[in-house]
Scaffold this motif. Structure first.
Motif, PDB file in Angstrom:
ATOM      1  N   LEU A 197       6.445   7.857   8.290  1.00  0.00           N
ATOM      2  CA  LEU A 197       5.371   8.850   8.451  1.00  0.00           C
ATOM      3  C   LEU A 197       4.150   8.444   7.608  1.00  0.00           C
ATOM      4  N   HIS A 198       4.399   7.981   6.365  1.00  0.00           N
ATOM      5  CA  HIS A 198       3.289   7.489   5.523  1.00  0.00           C
ATOM      6  C   HIS A 198       2.574   6.336   6.236  1.00  0.00           C
ATOM      7  N   ALA A 199       3.349   5.451   6.870  1.00  0.00           N
ATOM      8  CA  ALA A 199       2.765   4.275   7.533  1.00  0.00           C
ATOM      9  C   ALA A 199       1.870   4.714   8.687  1.00  0.00           C
ATOM     10  N   TRP A 200       2.358   5.681   9.457  1.00  0.00           N
ATOM     11  CA  TRP A 200       1.577   6.169  10.596  1.00  0.00           C
ATOM     12  C   TRP A 200       0.283   6.851  10.096  1.00  0.00           C
ATOM     13  N   HIS A 201       0.418   7.648   9.026  1.00  0.00           N
ATOM     14  CA  HIS A 201      -0.764   8.330   8.465  1.00  0.00           C
ATOM     15  C   HIS A 201      -1.725   7.368   7.765  1.00  0.00           C
ATOM     16  N   GLY A 202      -1.226   6.189   7.344  1.00  0.00           N
ATOM     17  CA  GLY A 202      -2.058   5.273   6.546  1.00  0.00           C
ATOM     18  C   GLY A 202      -2.272   5.829   5.147  1.00  0.00           C
ATOM     19  N   ASP A 203      -1.197   6.351   4.539  1.00  0.00           N
ATOM     20  CA  ASP A 203      -1.284   7.045   3.251  1.00  0.00           C
ATOM     21  C   ASP A 203      -1.481   6.132   2.041  1.00  0.00           C
ATOM     22  N   TRP A 204      -1.127   4.866   2.164  1.00  0.00           N
ATOM     23  CA  TRP A 204      -1.015   4.030   0.962  1.00  0.00           C
ATOM     24  C   TRP A 204      -2.094   2.939   0.908  1.00  0.00           C
ATOM     25  N   PRO A 205      -2.363   2.433  -0.312  1.00  0.00           N
ATOM     26  CA  PRO A 205      -3.359   1.356  -0.460  1.00  0.00           C
ATOM     27  C   PRO A 205      -2.796  -0.006  -0.065  1.00  0.00           C
ATOM     28  N   LEU A 206      -2.186  -0.056   1.102  1.00  0.00           N
ATOM     29  CA  LEU A 206      -1.607  -1.298   1.637  1.00  0.00           C
ATOM     30  C   LEU A 206      -1.718  -1.179   3.157  1.00  0.00           C
ATOM     31  N   ASP A 207      -2.452  -2.119   3.762  1.00  0.00           N
ATOM     32  CA  ASP A 207      -2.715  -2.002   5.201  1.00  0.00           C
ATOM     33  C   ASP A 207      -1.460  -2.234   6.034  1.00  0.00           C
TER      34      ASP A 207
END
Ligand code: 8ID
Ligand code: ZN
Ligand code: ZN
Length: 350
Positions: free
Chosen positions: A50-60
């Protein structure tokens, strides 16, 4: 033995962060010389997806992306350099798809910390498809008679919390608090901790999660939606604070609280990765109580083998519900509302 492999398959794919998730026909990837091709039967849905889909993190993330990193299935093809898997073996897709194996971190068995780590469902198309590739060195070994749906959540959630508990370095009989105890990682953390002889206090929200967490082995449950003073409640129930805390909630506030309620000489382990979160610990308290705050990031091959062994011996079993792969968007919605008990596991045939 050779198995017929189709040219196309069903998969869940998105083209931009937060964009629509399409369940559609996509090409079957071809394994490179060092890779196996796994016919994924089941995949757990981790909050990281879910974080990956949202683009939550400072890592593309790679785009477009097929997410998923708790995939369990059967090896159907392999590259010419692969010697440790045979066609027909069971194998698992983990978060760490592959690493350089040459840097100082890989050299000491800390492959997840490799600066060139390739991540399933993030930088490498993952297990939300019927056929996925994995570096044979890092792919998980799954015993032949294992239940593939039940073992899927072990491949990330199980390995991660098992490693986090090792990082907490506690002794049998000591207290560990699991914050986020009713979710995917949490429900397994409660069981690994219990199997290691620890006394478990679970924190999460709602009666259903409370009931579940207690069934899984926790002696005490603290409901964060009802309890007004969580720090006091946790310290009271553990006679001065837990010796260790495994933070698997997706809540910045819960993480900072854990630095408060932990016992003197205690260890706070950070695992959950809420977007943009900062861990705040009052310096005076941290010094005087001599508290350690440690990050813990999935696990290496040995941690994986050990975490799988606990599962095989019947010591841990993530409560899970199976739904079709096409239902991923609904699972993400339930997850973002905190409504999932344990894990949802996707059946890739539907
Ligand atoms: O290697 C790692 N560090 C790693 C590996 C795998 C997953 C880290 N993770 C991260 C995920 O990216 C995510 O941020 O761990 C976190 C938890 O993943 P999950 O277990 O897959 O999520 P979940 O099933 O949604 O469970 C989270 C639980 O936290 C509870 C929710 O109710 C849910 O049961 N929770 C929340 I949100 N706020 C809480 C609070 N304030 C809380 N529990 C206690 N207090
Ligand atoms: Zn995960
Ligand atoms: Zn490396």
């Amino acid at each position: 033995m050779s198995i017929e492999i189709p040219k196309t398959q069903k998969g869940c794919i998105f083209y931009e962060n937060h964009g629509e998730i399409f369940y559609k026909d996509i090409p079957v990837p071809k394994p490179k010389a060092n890779e196996i091709l796994i016919n994924v039967k089941y995949s757990g849905v981790c909050h990281t997806d879910l974080h990956a889909w949202h683009g939550d993190w400072p890592l593309d993330v790679k785009l477009p992306l097929v997410g998923g990193h708790e995939g369990a299935g059967v090896v159907v093809a392999k590259g010419e350099n692969v010697t440790n898997f045979e066609i027909g073996d069971y194998a698992g897709i983990k978060w760490l798809n592959g690493s350089c194996m040459g840097c100082e971190f890989c050299q000491q068995g800390a492959e997840p910390n490799c600066p060139d780590a390739d991540l399933s469902g993030y930088t490498h198309d993952g297990s939300f498809q019927q056929y996925a590739t994995a570096d044979a060195v890092q792919a998980a070994k799954i015993p032949k008679d294992a239940d593939l749906a039940a073992i899927a959540p072990i491949l990330c959630a199980g390995v991660t919390v098992y490693k986090a508990l090792k990082t907490a370095d506690l002794r049998p009989g000591q207290w560990v608090a699991v914050s986020g105890a009713g979710g995917g990682l949490g429900s397994l953390a409660v069981q690994y901790a219990t199997a290691m002889g620890l006394r478990v206090l679970g924190i999460d929200g709602g009666e259903d999660k409370g009931k579940l967490v207690k069934t899984l082995g926790a002696e005490v449950f603290v409901d964060f939606t009802k309890e007004k003073d969580i720090v006091k409640a946790v310290q009271k129930a553990t006679n001065g604070g837990p010796h260790g805390v495994i933070n698997v909630s997706v809540s910045e506030a819960a993480i900072s609280q854990s630095c408060d309620y932990v016992r003197a000489l205690g260890k706070v382990v950070l695992v959950g990765l809420p977007a943009g979160a900062v861990c705040k610990s009052p310096v005076f308290q941290q010094v005087v109580k001599s508290v350690e705050i440690k990050g813990s990031y999935v696990g290496n091959r040995q941690d994986t083998a050990e975490a799988v062994d606990f599962f095989v011996r019947g010591k841990v079993h993530c409560p899970f519900k199976v739904v079709g792969l096409s239902e991923l968007p609904r699972v993400f919605k339930l997850m973002s509302e905190g409504k999932i008990l344990g894990r949802y596991v996707l059946d890739t045939s539907k």
